[in-house]
Motif scaffolding. Structure first.
Motif, short mmCIF file in Angstrom:
data_model
loop_
_atom_site.label_atom_id
_atom_site.label_comp_id
_atom_site.label_asym_id
_atom_site.label_seq_id
_atom_site.Cartn_x
_atom_site.Cartn_y
_atom_site.Cartn_z
N ASP A 65 5.66 -4.79 11.61
CA ASP A 65 5.28 -5.25 9.74
C ASP A 65 3.86 -4.95 9.27
N SER A 67 2.37 -6.08 7.22
CA SER A 67 0.96 -6.56 6.89
C SER A 67 0.23 -5.69 8.38
N ASP A 68 0.60 -5.39 9.03
CA ASP A 68 -0.34 -5.34 10.30
C ASP A 68 -0.43 -3.73 10.46
N LEU A 70 -0.93 -2.39 7.65
CA LEU A 70 -2.02 -2.57 6.41
C LEU A 70 -3.52 -2.68 7.24
N ALA A 71 -3.90 -3.34 7.81
CA ALA A 71 -4.50 -3.77 8.39
C ALA A 71 -5.24 -2.43 9.69
N ASP A 116 1.96 1.50 1.74
CA ASP A 116 1.31 0.49 3.24
C ASP A 116 1.67 -1.14 2.15
N TYR A 117 1.02 -0.89 0.33
CA TYR A 117 1.36 -1.26 -0.84
C TYR A 117 2.61 -1.73 -1.29
N LEU A 120 4.48 -3.75 0.78
CA LEU A 120 3.79 -5.10 0.50
C LEU A 120 4.42 -5.23 -1.03
N ARG A 122 2.97 -4.46 -3.59
CA ARG A 122 2.23 -4.22 -4.91
C ARG A 122 1.60 -2.99 -5.15
#
Length: 167
Positions: A65, A67-68, A70-71, A116-117, A120, A122
């Protein structure tokens, strides 16, 4: 714990992180992820920033994922920022590899965040991290790793329309 015992424990943790990295590079993403999670539990949120930075950097690569991912990449960057303020950090890093320096982490960390962005959707956040990655490439050696990071930055810049005069 004596200084020698702490040093040995630190080396053991880096070795264990490296073993999980090898599992991931060998194609066993799930086992690597399980080991990273176990090691993260041992290190803890407030543990050694070198261990947290290294583990989070590689743990991000095991995520499905975005988002994961990125975290975990944000955790790695945060820990690197803590390392920057630590005394004798570069000397400690050279024990693991002669050419390591904390400032050399930033091009890769920011490149990963930019990627990552992009995943996503972004692009402005991606461009921001690409600018930071590009600004930090002077810390890289002129070797295969350094050239690979610079090329990856250039490729991603092309994807998001963030050009650079440098190479």
């Amino acid at each position: 714990m004596t200084e020698q015992q702490e040093h040995t424990a630190e080396d053991a943790m880096m070795t264990r992180i490296g073993q999980a990295v090898m599992l991931h590079h060998g194609g066993d993403r799930e086992e690597a992820q399980d080991r990273f999670l176990g090691l993260w539990g041992e290190i803890g949120e407030d543990g050694d920033p070198l261990h947290r930075c290294t583990l989070a950097h590689y743990m991000a690569d095991t995520q499905l994922d975005p988002s994961d991912e990125l975290a975990w990449d944000l955790r790695a960057l945060s820990a690197a920022d803590e390392l920057t303020g630590a005394r004798l950090t570069d000397a400690r890093l050279t024990e693991h590899h002669g050419s390591l320096a904390v400032r050399g982490f930033y091009p890769s960390l920011h490149l990963n965040l930019a990627a990552d962005y992009v995943k996503l959707g972004r692009p402005e956040a991606a461009r921001n991290h690409l600018r930071r990655a590009r600004g930090a490439v002077g810390a890289l050696e002129d070797d295969g790793y350094g050239r690979g990071i610079k090329q990856a930055i250039s490729r991603l810049e092309g994807e998001v329309g963030e050009g650079s005069e440098e190479e």
